[in-house]
Design an enzyme around this catalytic site. Structure first.
Site, PDB file in Angstrom:
ATOM      1  CE  LYS A  86      -3.653   4.770  -2.457  1.00  0.00           C
ATOM      2  NZ  LYS A  86      -4.585   5.370  -3.448  1.00  0.00           N
ATOM      3  CE1 TYR A 118      -3.986   2.075   0.419  1.00  0.00           C
ATOM      4  CE2 TYR A 118      -2.683   3.234   2.056  1.00  0.00           C
ATOM      5  CZ  TYR A 118      -3.798   3.164   1.248  1.00  0.00           C
ATOM      6  OH  TYR A 118      -4.716   4.194   1.247  1.00  0.00           O
TER       7      TYR A 118
END
Length: 502
Positions: A417, A413
Site C-alpha cells: 500500500k 500489506y
C-alpha cells in the site's frame, strides 16, 4: 423476439462556419463543441457505430479523441456554404455501411451544435420511431409564437397577414399546438431514408423537447448563452459531482467497499464497468437493474495483457473511460497464511499480494491512462490504506479476530500500500500535462468482519471514536473522481476519522 436492431449515429460537421470560425472545435466548457455530441451518442448506449463526417481534419481529430468509431472525409461538393445536410447524411450512411459491412436498421443524426440535448432525449426519440409506424422522427420545442395569432408573413406588395389566415380559430386555446424544429435529433428507418432521403414523410412524428434543451449554437453569443445554461463555472457542470455521461472502471468491485464504490458512481450518473476476479457480473446486474448501463468483467489484474483487453472491452461497450478506480486487493490464496508473523511469512504469499495490490494498479493505469491522456482528461483514483502511511499499533490486535481467526496487519500489506502512494505521485506528474489527474484514497479501518474487541480497541485510537463505513469512503471517492476535485492531483486523501492526527 427478432434480432436486436442495428443502429447508426451520424454527426455531420463542416469546417467552414462563417458566423463563428472553427465553431465545431471551439471549446465549450473545456472540450470541443463536436465532443459533446459524440459523448452523448456514446452515453446513450444505443449505437453499433458512431460516424463523424467532416471536410475538416481538426474536427475529425477532435471527434476521434472524444470516442467516435468512424471518421468520414466529406467530399468538397457536400461541404460548401450552400450544401444541404441530407446528402451529407446519405453519404455518411453509405460510407459507414460499406466500412463496417453492416446494414443498419435505424439511423440517427445528431446536430453538432446542439449540446444541451440529453442522452435520454436520444433514447426516447429512437424509442418513438422503433415503437411506432413512422418513417422518421424529428425533435422540437413548444413555439413561443403561433402562426394562428402572432406570426405574420410579408406579402410581395409590402403588406403583412397572419401566417394561417381563414382558419376560424379565434382563441389561443383552440389553436393546434405548434413547435419550433430545434434541429437537434433526427431519426429514420433506414430503408425509408435510403429510398427517399428526406426529413419529412407522411408519417413523420415529433419528439418533444423542452426549450431549455433546444438552444442551437450559431453565433458567439450562443456560445455564451449555452455555457451559462450548462454551468456556472468553466470546466464543470452546475453540479461538480455530476458524473452523467462518464464511464468509470472499478477494480475489486465485488468487495465490501467495491460494491459501494460502484454504486455511488452510478448514482451520480456514471456508466460503471465492474471488474473483479469473479462475481463482477453479479455486481453489474445489480447496477444495471437500478441505474441502467453497466457491465461486469471477470479479471485477474495481475495479467497485464488481460488488463489491456478489459479496458478495450469497456470502451467498445460503454465508451471512452473517464474514471479508473484501482481498488483490487488480495490477502493471498490462504487467509491464515496472510496473518503469519514476519518471521515465518511465505515468499509466495508476499509475491501474490504485491502482484495484486501494486502490480495490478500499474497494469490498469498503463492500460487506461494513455487513452485518457490522448483525450486530454481523466481521473485515476487508487485505494491505499492507513497502514500504507502509518505503522500499525500492535496493541489493538490483542484478542482481535477477523472471520473467526486471530489477525494483524502483515508487513506485505503495509509495503504494497505504501507503494501505491509512490505510484500515484509518479503517474500524477507523468500525465498531469495531458489533463489526467491521479490521486490516492486512503481509508482508515472499515468494519468488515472484525470482532467486537477489535472494533473497541481500534475505535479508542480514533478521535471520532468509531471505525469507518463504506459510505465514508464512497463520498471521498466521488470527490476525487468528479470535477469537484478538478485542481487536485498527486494527493493522498486520508479518510481515517482523525487516526493519523494523534
Amino acid at each position: 423476439m427478432g434480432a436486436p436492431l442495428k443502429r447508426l449515429c451520424t454527426i455531420c460537421a463542416r469546417g467552414g462556419s462563417k458566423g463563428v470560425p472553427g465553431k465545431n472545435i471551439r471549446p465549450l466548457l473545456g472540450k470541443p463543441l463536436i465532443a459533446w455530441s459524440v459523448e452523448q451518442a456514446l452515453s446513450s448506449g444505443l449505437f453499433e457505430c458512431i460516424a463523424v463526417s467532416s471536410d475538416d481534419a481538426g474536427i475529425l481529430d477532435a471527434a476521434k479523441k472524444a470516442g467516435a468509431y468512424l471518421l468520414i472525409e466529406r467530399p468538397p461538393e457536400l461541404a460548401t456554404d450552400h450544401s444541404a445536410k441530407v446528402p451529407a447524411i446519405l453519404h455518411a450512411v453509405s460510407t459507414a455501411e460499406s466500412s463496417t459491412n453492416t446494414k443498419f436498421d435505424t439511423l440517427v443524426d445528431l446536430d453538432a451544435t446542439s449540446p444541451l440535448r440529453s442522452e435520454l432525449d436520444i433514447i426516447k426519440a429512437v424509442e418513438l420511431l422503433e415503437a411506432g409506424h413512422c418513417e422518421s422522427v424529428i425533435t422540437g420545442s413548444p413555439a413561443r409564437r403561433s402562426p394562428y395569432f402572432n406570426l405574420v408573413e410579408l406579402q410581395p406588395n409590402g403588406t403583412v397577414q397572419i401566417s394561417k389566415p381563414g382558419t376560424g380559430v379565434v382563441r389561443r386555446q383552440d389553436a393546434p399546438p405548434t413547435f419550433d424544429m430545434n434541429a437537434s435529433i433526427y431519426v429514420w428507418r433506414r430503408d425509408a431514408f435510403i429510398q427517399n432521403p428526406s426529413v419529412f414523410y407522411p408519417t413523420t412524428m415529433l419528439y418533444k423537447m423542452p426549450e431549455e434543451r433546444s438552444h442551437d449554437i450559431d453565433t458567439a453569443l450562443d456560445f455564451k448563452i449555452v455555457e451559462l445554461m450548462m454551468a456556472p463555472q468553466r470546466g464543470g457542470s452546475a453540479d461538480p459531482f455530476d458524473l452523467s455521461g462518464r464511464v468509470a472502471i472499478v477494480t475489486g468491485a465485488a468487495g465490501i467497499l467495491g460494491r459501494r464504490f460502484c454504486e455511488i458512481l452510478a448514482v451520480r450518473g456514471a456508466r460503471v464497468a465492474a471488474l473483479d476476479l469473479d462475481k463482477a457480473g453479479e455486481v453489474a446486474a445489480e447496477l444495471k437493474d437500478k441505474f441502467g448501463a453497466a457491465i461486469g468483467i471477470d479479471l485477474d489484474v495481475t495479467d497485464q495483457s488481460a488488463c489491456r483487453d478489459a479496458v478495450e472491452q469497456v470502451e467498445s461497450l460503454l465508451g471512452p473511460v473517464d474514471i479508473l478506480h484501482n481498488n483490487a486487493a488480495s490477502k493471498g490464496p490462504d487467509l491464515a497464511r496472510f496473518f503469519d508473523p514476519v518471521e515465518s511469512f511465505s515468499a509466495d504469499v508476499w509475491r501474490r499480494v504485491v502482484q495484486v495490490n501494486l502490480d495490478g494498479y500499474f497494469f490498469m493505469a498503463q492500460a487506461a491512462g494513455p487513452r485518457m491522456a490522448s483525450r486530454g482528461r481523466g481521473s485515476i483514483v487508487q485505494t491505499c490504506s492507513i497502514y500504507g502511511i502509518l505503522g500499525p499499533d500492535q496493541r489493538i490486535y490483542e484478542g482481535s479476530e477477523y472471520l473467526g481467526m486471530p489477525i494483524n496487519t502483515p508487513a506485505v500489506y503495509s509495503a504494497s500500500k505504501a507503494g501505491v502512494c509512490g505510484l500515484t505521485k509518479y503517474l500524477a506528474t507523468y500525465w498531469g500535462a495531458q489533463g489526467v489527474r491521479v490521486n490516492t484514497l486512503t481509508p482508515g479501518g472499515v468494519e468488515s468482519g472484525q470482532n467486537e474487541e477489535f472494533s473497541r480497541r481500534y475505535s479508542a485510537r480514533v478521535p471520532l471514536g468509531r471505525m469507518g463505513t463504506p459510505d465514508d469512503m464512497a463520498y471521498a471517492l466521488l470527490y476525487l473522481a468528479s470535477d469537484a476535485s478538478r485542481y487536485v492531483t498527486g494527493h493522498n486523501l486520508v479518510v481515517d476519522g482523525g487516526l493519523s492526527a494523534w
